[in-house]
Scaffold this motif. Structure first.
Motif, mmCIF file in Angstrom:
data_model
loop_
_atom_site.group_PDB
_atom_site.id
_atom_site.type_symbol
_atom_site.label_atom_id
_atom_site.label_comp_id
_atom_site.label_asym_id
_atom_site.label_seq_id
_atom_site.Cartn_x
_atom_site.Cartn_y
_atom_site.Cartn_z
ATOM 1 N N ALA A 237 -26.835 -23.441 -66.546
ATOM 2 C CA ALA A 237 -28.143 -22.916 -65.473
ATOM 3 C C ALA A 237 -29.211 -23.552 -65.619
ATOM 4 O O ALA A 237 -30.160 -22.950 -67.358
ATOM 5 C CB ALA A 237 -28.251 -21.296 -65.798
ATOM 6 N N LEU A 238 -30.183 -23.821 -64.626
ATOM 7 C CA LEU A 238 -31.215 -23.934 -65.111
ATOM 8 C C LEU A 238 -32.791 -22.644 -64.867
ATOM 9 O O LEU A 238 -32.275 -22.789 -63.377
ATOM 10 C CB LEU A 238 -32.069 -25.051 -64.644
ATOM 11 C CG LEU A 238 -31.750 -26.479 -65.320
ATOM 12 C CD1 LEU A 238 -31.541 -27.328 -63.814
ATOM 13 C CD2 LEU A 238 -32.178 -27.130 -66.150
ATOM 14 N N VAL A 239 -32.998 -21.884 -65.533
ATOM 15 C CA VAL A 239 -34.019 -21.018 -65.386
ATOM 16 C C VAL A 239 -35.496 -21.347 -65.530
ATOM 17 O O VAL A 239 -36.092 -21.635 -66.398
ATOM 18 C CB VAL A 239 -32.909 -19.451 -66.248
ATOM 19 C CG1 VAL A 239 -33.899 -18.434 -65.708
ATOM 20 C CG2 VAL A 239 -31.694 -19.840 -65.828
ATOM 21 N N ASP A 240 -36.356 -20.360 -64.582
ATOM 22 C CA ASP A 240 -37.085 -20.044 -64.238
ATOM 23 C C ASP A 240 -37.921 -18.960 -64.977
ATOM 24 O O ASP A 240 -37.672 -17.830 -63.839
ATOM 25 C CB ASP A 240 -38.056 -20.600 -63.241
ATOM 26 C CG ASP A 240 -39.676 -20.591 -62.949
ATOM 27 O OD1 ASP A 240 -40.088 -20.786 -64.085
ATOM 28 O OD2 ASP A 240 -39.855 -21.014 -61.833
ATOM 29 N N PHE A 241 -38.370 -19.132 -66.112
ATOM 30 C CA PHE A 241 -39.143 -18.108 -66.852
ATOM 31 C C PHE A 241 -40.869 -17.742 -66.047
ATOM 32 O O PHE A 241 -41.469 -17.109 -66.608
ATOM 33 C CB PHE A 241 -38.934 -17.615 -67.992
ATOM 34 C CG PHE A 241 -37.832 -17.760 -68.467
ATOM 35 C CD1 PHE A 241 -36.975 -16.269 -68.129
ATOM 36 C CD2 PHE A 241 -36.804 -18.892 -68.974
ATOM 37 C CE1 PHE A 241 -35.488 -16.172 -68.779
ATOM 38 C CE2 PHE A 241 -35.259 -18.547 -69.168
ATOM 39 C CZ PHE A 241 -34.959 -17.501 -68.763
ATOM 40 N N SER A 242 -41.170 -18.207 -65.323
ATOM 41 C CA SER A 242 -42.770 -17.850 -65.079
ATOM 42 C C SER A 242 -42.942 -16.358 -64.818
ATOM 43 O O SER A 242 -43.928 -15.690 -64.836
ATOM 44 C CB SER A 242 -42.968 -18.523 -63.549
ATOM 45 O OG SER A 242 -41.984 -19.055 -62.614
ATOM 46 N N GLN A 243 -41.822 -15.871 -64.315
ATOM 47 C CA GLN A 243 -41.656 -14.378 -64.164
ATOM 48 C C GLN A 243 -40.762 -13.650 -65.424
ATOM 49 O O GLN A 243 -40.153 -13.374 -64.930
ATOM 50 C CB GLN A 243 -41.926 -13.903 -62.571
ATOM 51 C CG GLN A 243 -42.758 -14.031 -61.206
ATOM 52 C CD GLN A 243 -44.226 -14.405 -61.587
ATOM 53 O OE1 GLN A 243 -44.355 -12.464 -62.291
ATOM 54 N NE2 GLN A 243 -45.292 -14.998 -61.352
ATOM 55 N N PRO A 244 -41.661 -13.561 -66.396
ATOM 56 C CA PRO A 244 -40.370 -13.734 -67.354
ATOM 57 C C PRO A 244 -39.676 -12.320 -67.417
ATOM 58 O O PRO A 244 -38.232 -11.789 -67.467
ATOM 59 C CB PRO A 244 -41.693 -12.634 -68.311
ATOM 60 C CG PRO A 244 -42.578 -13.853 -68.194
ATOM 61 C CD PRO A 244 -42.928 -13.405 -67.034
ATOM 62 N N THR A 245 -40.260 -10.838 -66.265
ATOM 63 C CA THR A 245 -38.964 -10.019 -66.002
ATOM 64 C C THR A 245 -38.202 -9.919 -65.240
ATOM 65 O O THR A 245 -37.139 -9.011 -64.850
ATOM 66 C CB THR A 245 -40.291 -8.836 -66.112
ATOM 67 O OG1 THR A 245 -40.741 -8.869 -64.157
ATOM 68 C CG2 THR A 245 -40.886 -8.085 -67.354
ATOM 69 N N THR A 246 -39.013 -10.801 -63.994
ATOM 70 C CA THR A 246 -37.431 -11.630 -63.223
ATOM 71 C C THR A 246 -36.470 -12.997 -63.411
ATOM 72 O O THR A 246 -37.630 -13.865 -62.298
ATOM 73 C CB THR A 246 -38.345 -10.922 -61.948
ATOM 74 O OG1 THR A 246 -39.609 -11.712 -61.921
ATOM 75 C CG2 THR A 246 -38.104 -9.587 -61.476
ATOM 76 N N PRO A 247 -36.649 -13.097 -64.064
ATOM 77 C CA PRO A 247 -36.043 -15.272 -64.217
ATOM 78 C C PRO A 247 -35.359 -15.137 -63.293
ATOM 79 O O PRO A 247 -34.808 -14.452 -62.103
ATOM 80 C CB PRO A 247 -35.326 -14.997 -65.176
ATOM 81 C CG PRO A 247 -35.074 -13.257 -65.888
ATOM 82 C CD PRO A 247 -35.664 -12.645 -65.100
ATOM 83 N N HIS A 248 -35.428 -16.165 -62.387
ATOM 84 C CA HIS A 248 -34.981 -17.114 -61.322
ATOM 85 C C HIS A 248 -34.731 -18.288 -62.386
ATOM 86 O O HIS A 248 -34.096 -19.383 -62.155
ATOM 87 C CB HIS A 248 -36.188 -17.049 -60.457
ATOM 88 C CG HIS A 248 -35.718 -18.119 -59.120
ATOM 89 N ND1 HIS A 248 -34.818 -17.385 -57.907
ATOM 90 C CD2 HIS A 248 -36.017 -19.073 -59.078
ATOM 91 C CE1 HIS A 248 -34.353 -18.532 -57.199
ATOM 92 N NE2 HIS A 248 -35.345 -19.429 -57.713
#
Length: 384
Positions: A27-38
């Motif tokens: 899984a490649l996950v974007d944590f630019s919004q840490p409370t709502t990872p995408h």
């Protein structure tokens, strides 16, 4: 000297291979919004057939493994992990240079949080897949061996994802549980609370999920898993066998607790057979064992649960999901897909999250879940 993980990058890669050894999830996950990872991309990579067979056999056997064989296996698994990462990056169009770090769970061969003899001496957990090989072949920093520090601190080393479950799925309106149906089943208890912070989070393994069913199906049909639950549906639950399986003392242990294929394997099943059971009836009974042990554990620890959010491969078995719903008539049993989380990649997302926690110097475990002496930064960092 720069820090080995470039924390200014927001993308992390989670790499998960569970006790069922049915493949590698990326899984490649974007944590630019840490409370709502995408989750940007999910990818499944198969084990080479001979390697998968070896992993399954090692996971349920006490036969010794020579040092040369051990070292070679450690490196080979790391090499396959690297192949899985390369395929995921290629398919996603994301460059390795944009990934901060890989969170690699590794392939569990042994999990002994109470020690080899259950006496509390020399507790350990062992996951293979050389992170040095993975870092070298991908050019990405790797965080690995997440469970050992928690075990060293007196914990079970599992489950490690309840903190993420709480952040993504807690509701102040109802008691919830997150159910992971991998080779082993585990639950995260998310009680509603006045401040809405999920402060009473607990979690533990409940027993076998897909692991026993997959192994039995492989032995008797030649198929690696029971697609759609058809094999189980063709048989009938054997009440006597089910009772003997549920009589296993491990089920009566109070949490925190964890287990693995070295506890629940086909020899364990065989020792409880009366003889003459049809393979389909045993498969149906193993499915019932999962449903009963999950439901019994949930009702004993959080009886007011109103929603069970399931993830893992077992979500795709409609017979198992129906059996769980029947055992939990007061609960809505549903896939994590209903909450925007792909059930096949929740765990891989979790190890991306754990890698980020380590990179930021933040704890990854919950002592209320694992029983560790305190919160700990988990994993070892292997620079790119």
């Amino acid at each position: 000297m720069s820090f080995p993980i470039p924390t200014e990058r927001s993308v992390y890669l989670g790499l998960m291979s569970g006790t069922s050894a049915d493949g590698i999830d990326v899984a490649l996950v974007d944590f630019s919004q840490p409370t709502t990872p995408h989750m940007l991309s999910g990818h499944a990579w198969p084990w080479p057939a001979d390697l998968r067979q070896q992993l399954v056999e090692l996971g349920q056997s006490s036969a010794p493994l020579g040092l040369d064989d051990f070292g070679e296996l450690h490196v080979r698994i790391g090499t396959v992990f690297a192949d899985a990462v390369h395929a995921a990056l290629r398919d996603s169009g994301i460059a390795a240079a944009n990934v901060a770090a890989i969170g690699c769970h590794g392939q569990t061969l042994r999990h002994r949080p109470h020690g080899r003899h259950g006496d509390g001496r020399f507790p350990f957990t062992l996951q293979l897949g050389d992170p040095n090989v993975l870092a070298e072949r991908t050019g990405i920093a790797v965080v690995a061996d997440f469970r050992s520090r928690d075990v060293a601190a007196g914990g079970q080393g599992a489950p490690l994802l309840p903190a993420l479950h709480a952040g993504l799925l807690h509701s102040p309106a109802e008691d919830r549980a997150v159910l992971n149906l991998g080779g082993i089943a585990n639950i995260t208890l998310l009680p509603r609370d006045p401040d809405g912070a999920g402060s009473g989070v607990r979690g533990f393994d409940t027993g076998p999920a897909n692991g026993l069913m997959d192994a039995w199906c492989q032995r008797h049909t030649g198929q690696p898993f029971d697609r759609g639950g058809a094999f189980a549906a063709s048989g009938r639950v054997d009440p006597g066998l089910l009772q003997r399986l549920l009589a296993e003392p491990w089920f009566a242990l109070a949490p925190p607790k964890s287990t693995g294929r070295d506890q629940f394997h086909l020899d364990w099943v065989a020792s409880r057979l009366a003889g003459g059971e049809s393979p389909a009836d045993v498969q149906a009974t193993l499915l019932a064992l999962t449903a009963h042990s999950v439901a019994d554990a949930l009702l004993a620890t959080q009886p007011r649960t109103r929603r069970v959010i399931a993830c893992g491969g077992g979500v795709h078995n409609p017979v198992l999901m129906a059996a769980l719903a029947a055992r939990l008539p007061e609960c809505q049993v549903e896939s994590s897909a209903s909450h925007g989380l792909d059930p096949d990649y929740v765990e891989a997302m979790g190890f991306a999250w754990l890698a980020r926690q380590t990179a930021l110097g933040l704890a990854g475990n919950l002592p209320s879940v694992t029983g560790a002496a305190g919160a700990r930064i988990l994993g070892a960092i292997h620079p790119a």
